[in-house]
Design a protein around this motif. Structure first.
Motif, mmCIF file in Angstrom:
data_model
loop_
_atom_site.group_PDB
_atom_site.id
_atom_site.type_symbol
_atom_site.label_atom_id
_atom_site.label_comp_id
_atom_site.label_asym_id
_atom_site.label_seq_id
_atom_site.Cartn_x
_atom_site.Cartn_y
_atom_site.Cartn_z
ATOM 1 N N ASP A 314 8.688 -23.353 1.454
ATOM 2 C CA ASP A 314 7.840 -22.169 1.478
ATOM 3 C C ASP A 314 7.729 -21.533 0.098
ATOM 4 O OD1 ASP A 314 7.234 -22.384 4.141
ATOM 5 O OD2 ASP A 314 8.833 -21.030 4.809
ATOM 6 N N ALA A 315 8.801 -21.626 -0.679
ATOM 7 C CA ALA A 315 8.771 -21.075 -2.035
ATOM 8 C C ALA A 315 7.768 -21.842 -2.890
ATOM 9 C CB ALA A 315 10.163 -21.153 -2.654
ATOM 10 N N ALA A 316 7.787 -23.163 -2.795
ATOM 11 C CA ALA A 316 6.845 -23.975 -3.558
ATOM 12 C C ALA A 316 5.417 -23.746 -3.079
ATOM 13 C CB ALA A 316 7.216 -25.450 -3.435
ATOM 14 N N LYS A 317 5.253 -23.630 -1.771
ATOM 15 C CA LYS A 317 3.906 -23.395 -1.223
ATOM 16 C C LYS A 317 3.351 -22.048 -1.674
ATOM 17 C CE LYS A 317 4.798 -24.305 3.165
ATOM 18 N NZ LYS A 317 4.563 -24.488 4.635
ATOM 19 N N GLY A 318 4.207 -21.052 -1.752
ATOM 20 C CA GLY A 318 3.762 -19.739 -2.194
ATOM 21 C C GLY A 318 3.263 -19.753 -3.621
ATOM 22 N N LEU A 319 4.003 -20.441 -4.498
ATOM 23 C CA LEU A 319 3.569 -20.549 -5.890
ATOM 24 C C LEU A 319 2.306 -21.395 -5.990
ATOM 25 C CD1 LEU A 319 4.027 -19.965 -8.860
ATOM 26 C CD2 LEU A 319 5.587 -21.923 -8.955
ATOM 27 N N ALA A 320 2.230 -22.449 -5.189
ATOM 28 C CA ALA A 320 1.045 -23.306 -5.190
ATOM 29 C C ALA A 320 -0.196 -22.513 -4.797
ATOM 30 C CB ALA A 320 1.244 -24.489 -4.248
ATOM 31 N N ALA A 321 -0.061 -21.637 -3.804
ATOM 32 C CA ALA A 321 -1.190 -20.815 -3.381
ATOM 33 C C ALA A 321 -1.610 -19.856 -4.488
ATOM 34 C CB ALA A 321 -0.838 -20.053 -2.116
ATOM 35 N N LEU A 322 -0.632 -19.308 -5.201
ATOM 36 C CA LEU A 322 -0.919 -18.362 -6.271
ATOM 37 C C LEU A 322 -1.705 -19.018 -7.400
ATOM 38 C CD1 LEU A 322 -0.370 -15.476 -7.402
ATOM 39 C CD2 LEU A 322 1.680 -16.433 -8.467
ATOM 40 N N LEU A 323 -1.375 -20.278 -7.685
ATOM 41 C CA LEU A 323 -2.014 -20.990 -8.801
ATOM 42 C C LEU A 323 -3.142 -21.908 -8.353
ATOM 43 C CD1 LEU A 323 1.173 -21.988 -10.860
ATOM 44 C CD2 LEU A 323 -0.244 -19.938 -11.083
ATOM 45 N N LYS A 324 -3.406 -21.942 -7.038
ATOM 46 C CA LYS A 324 -4.423 -22.839 -6.463
ATOM 47 C C LYS A 324 -4.114 -24.295 -6.807
ATOM 48 C CE LYS A 324 -8.075 -19.322 -6.442
ATOM 49 N NZ LYS A 324 -9.443 -18.964 -6.855
ATOM 50 N N CYS A 325 -2.841 -24.641 -6.657
ATOM 51 C CA CYS A 325 -2.377 -25.999 -6.967
ATOM 52 C C CYS A 325 -2.148 -26.757 -5.657
ATOM 53 C CB CYS A 325 -1.078 -25.933 -7.780
ATOM 54 S SG CYS A 325 -0.361 -27.546 -8.173
ATOM 55 N N GLU A 326 -2.766 -27.913 -5.524
ATOM 56 C CA GLU A 326 -2.649 -28.694 -4.290
ATOM 57 C C GLU A 326 -1.464 -29.650 -4.309
ATOM 58 O OE1 GLU A 326 -6.340 -30.683 -3.730
ATOM 59 O OE2 GLU A 326 -7.472 -28.831 -3.305
ATOM 60 N N ARG A 327 -0.893 -29.880 -5.501
ATOM 61 C CA ARG A 327 0.186 -30.865 -5.614
ATOM 62 C C ARG A 327 1.541 -30.166 -5.708
ATOM 63 N NH1 ARG A 327 -4.260 -32.493 -7.777
ATOM 64 N NH2 ARG A 327 -3.992 -31.036 -9.496
ATOM 65 N N TRP A 328 2.301 -30.261 -4.617
ATOM 66 C CA TRP A 328 3.661 -29.741 -4.604
ATOM 67 C C TRP A 328 4.480 -30.575 -3.638
ATOM 68 C CZ3 TRP A 328 6.017 -28.221 -0.158
ATOM 69 C CH2 TRP A 328 5.193 -27.973 0.945
ATOM 70 N N HIS A 329 5.761 -30.679 -3.888
ATOM 71 C CA HIS A 329 6.658 -31.367 -2.963
ATOM 72 C C HIS A 329 8.105 -30.988 -3.279
ATOM 73 C CE1 HIS A 329 6.338 -34.206 -6.408
ATOM 74 N NE2 HIS A 329 7.613 -34.409 -6.171
ATOM 75 N N SER A 330 8.988 -31.340 -2.395
ATOM 76 C CA SER A 330 10.417 -31.061 -2.586
ATOM 77 C C SER A 330 11.058 -32.204 -3.348
ATOM 78 C CB SER A 330 11.114 -30.880 -1.232
ATOM 79 O OG SER A 330 10.631 -29.738 -0.565
ATOM 80 N N GLU A 331 11.832 -31.864 -4.354
ATOM 81 C CA GLU A 331 12.509 -32.873 -5.175
ATOM 82 C C GLU A 331 13.788 -32.263 -5.724
ATOM 83 O OE1 GLU A 331 11.629 -34.943 -9.387
ATOM 84 O OE2 GLU A 331 10.104 -35.393 -7.864
ATOM 85 N N ALA A 332 14.843 -32.373 -4.958
ATOM 86 C CA ALA A 332 16.128 -31.827 -5.388
ATOM 87 C C ALA A 332 16.672 -32.610 -6.577
ATOM 88 C CB ALA A 332 17.130 -31.868 -4.240
ATOM 89 N N ASP A 333 17.339 -31.900 -7.481
ATOM 90 C CA ASP A 333 17.920 -32.527 -8.659
ATOM 91 C C ASP A 333 19.242 -31.834 -8.952
ATOM 92 O OD1 ASP A 333 18.645 -33.553 -11.100
ATOM 93 O OD2 ASP A 333 16.636 -33.450 -11.971
ATOM 94 N N GLU A 334 20.342 -32.487 -8.595
ATOM 95 C CA GLU A 334 21.667 -31.879 -8.747
ATOM 96 C C GLU A 334 22.052 -31.676 -10.203
ATOM 97 O OE1 GLU A 334 24.455 -34.163 -6.579
ATOM 98 O OE2 GLU A 334 23.592 -33.692 -4.599
ATOM 99 N N SER A 335 21.357 -32.363 -11.118
ATOM 100 C CA SER A 335 21.694 -32.217 -12.537
ATOM 101 C C SER A 335 21.086 -30.949 -13.137
ATOM 102 C CB SER A 335 21.195 -33.435 -13.327
ATOM 103 O OG SER A 335 19.773 -33.496 -13.335
ATOM 104 N N LEU A 336 20.152 -30.310 -12.392
ATOM 105 C CA LEU A 336 19.510 -29.109 -12.899
ATOM 106 C C LEU A 336 20.420 -27.896 -12.774
ATOM 107 C CD1 LEU A 336 15.830 -29.217 -11.562
ATOM 108 C CD2 LEU A 336 16.571 -29.432 -13.924
ATOM 109 N N ASP A 337 20.137 -26.897 -13.595
ATOM 110 C CA ASP A 337 20.788 -25.595 -13.464
ATOM 111 C C ASP A 337 20.575 -25.096 -12.037
ATOM 112 O OD1 ASP A 337 21.357 -22.871 -13.479
ATOM 113 O OD2 ASP A 337 20.717 -22.611 -15.555
#
Length: 356
Positions: A314-337
């Motif tokens: 839902d967090a990614a979808k909310g930002l996608a709606a704000l920017l009118k971006c159709e490309r979003w998906h979940s991609e966890a990365d344990e190496s990230l902060d």
């Protein structure tokens, strides 16, 4: 225009020597018990039609004729403002004493002597009398940012609204009601003022949303003006978002969520990530970091993409709606902060505000 006639905008002004010290646009929606405030800086730069030039909006301010200033704030935000409540610092001091002070939290004690005035404020959770509240609004610390000053304004306005709500019965009595309205310049008659106090008493102050104008500072005729991003369009979008928050019974904002975004620039446009961060900040996002995206064979990234890093689509979808971006998906990365909720990779299809 506001999205619902039940959303009530009130322009609250504290004036100093016939100029607005602070202007807060307060909006509330009785059906959900939610409210929001938007700080309007007096040095906001805009075209002043009757002067045929660009200037500070507070050049229009006149307590004897508030309509030009009210109309300009309405034009900037895209809404009609039916009510205003203006109180001078002198009368604010009396008002605060009348309601037995304001409750505020001050992180560090204030001991400043400047321009012949002394500002002394204790630290911690304190109740300030009228004179101390005036000091709280007036003091300036060297190096204090505009954002920190606005945060202080917001703390003041929340405390004032809370105390007015708590004192509703007292403020509505015949003698006190006439006295408090006489201390202010307002177009609210007694009945409207009592309704305003009634709405405040039903407001959930813990869900009061705070907003500010973000933009670029430039000097015009030796005056430093704040020009809202994207020719004021972003400010109107922010107000639309505020209205959505007010009328929706539940939203992510209700949960106190401020998602943290990492912004990576995949284009050859210098500073694109930094400028985008200012846009996202105006919508309440935290910026986890800025950088450059990984490129394939040194080529620019073609398509903007949004990555959910915490299993919260839902967090990614909310930002996608704000920017009118159709490309979003979940991609966890344990190496990230682990403070990064979302990664935004800017591609060539991003025009600085929307994905084309």
């Amino acid at each position: 225009m506001v999205k619902s006639e039940a959303i009530v905008p009130v322009m609250i002004i504290v004036s100093e020597e016939d100029k607005p010290l602070l202007t807060e646009l307060f909006l509330f929606y009785h059906d959900t018990g939610k409210g929001a405030v938007l700080d309007i800086p007096g040095n906001t730069g805009s075209i002043i039609s009757n002067l045929k030039k660009v200037d500070r909006i507070d050049i229009l301010y006149d307590e004897d004729n508030i309509d030009p200033y009210r109309a300009k704030v309405g034009d900037l935000t895209g809404i009609d403002i039916p009510f205003y409540y203006i109180i001078s610092l002198e009368n604010l001091e009396k008002m605060v004493d009348l309601i037995d002070g304001l409750n505020l939290f001050i992180a560090n004690p204030v001991d400043i002597r400047k321009d012949g005035r002394t500002y002394l404020l204790p630290s911690g959770s304190v109740t300030l009398d009228g004179a101390k509240v005036v000091s709280y609004l007036l003091y300036n610390i060297d190096g204090e940012s505009d954002s920190e000053k606005i945060d202080r304004n917001h703390k003041f306005i929340k405390s004032l609204l809370e105390k007015m709500a708590d004192s509703r019965g007292y403020l509505s009595t015949d003698e006190v009601s006439d006295f408090t309205r006489d201390m202010a310049v307002t177009n609210m008659d007694r009945k409207s003022f009592e309704n305003f106090l009634s709405y405040l008493s039903d407001l959930d102050m813990d869900r009061l949303q705070y907003n500010k104008v973000l933009g670029v500072k430039r000097f015009v005729d030796n005056k430093e003006l704040l020009f809202p991003h994207y020719d004021e369009r972003l400010l109107k979008e922010l107000v639309n978002q505020i209205e959505d928050y007010l009328v929706n019974i539940q939203s992510l904002s209700d949960q106190g969520v401020a998602f943290s975004v990492e912004i990576l620039n995949g284009t050859d446009i210098n500073g694109l990530a930094s400028r985008t961060s200012q846009i996202l900040k105006s919508f309440g996002y935290k910026i986890a970091g800025l950088g450059n995206a990984t490129r394939t064979d040194g080529q620019e990234v073609e398509k903007t993409v949004i990555l959910d890093r915490k299993g919260n689509p839902d967090a990614a979808k909310g930002l996608a709606a704000l920017l009118k971006c159709e490309r979003w998906h979940s991609e966890a990365d344990e190496s990230l902060d682990d403070t990064i909720d979302i990664t935004l990779i800017l591609g060539k299809d991003f025009d600085g505000r929307y994905v084309k």
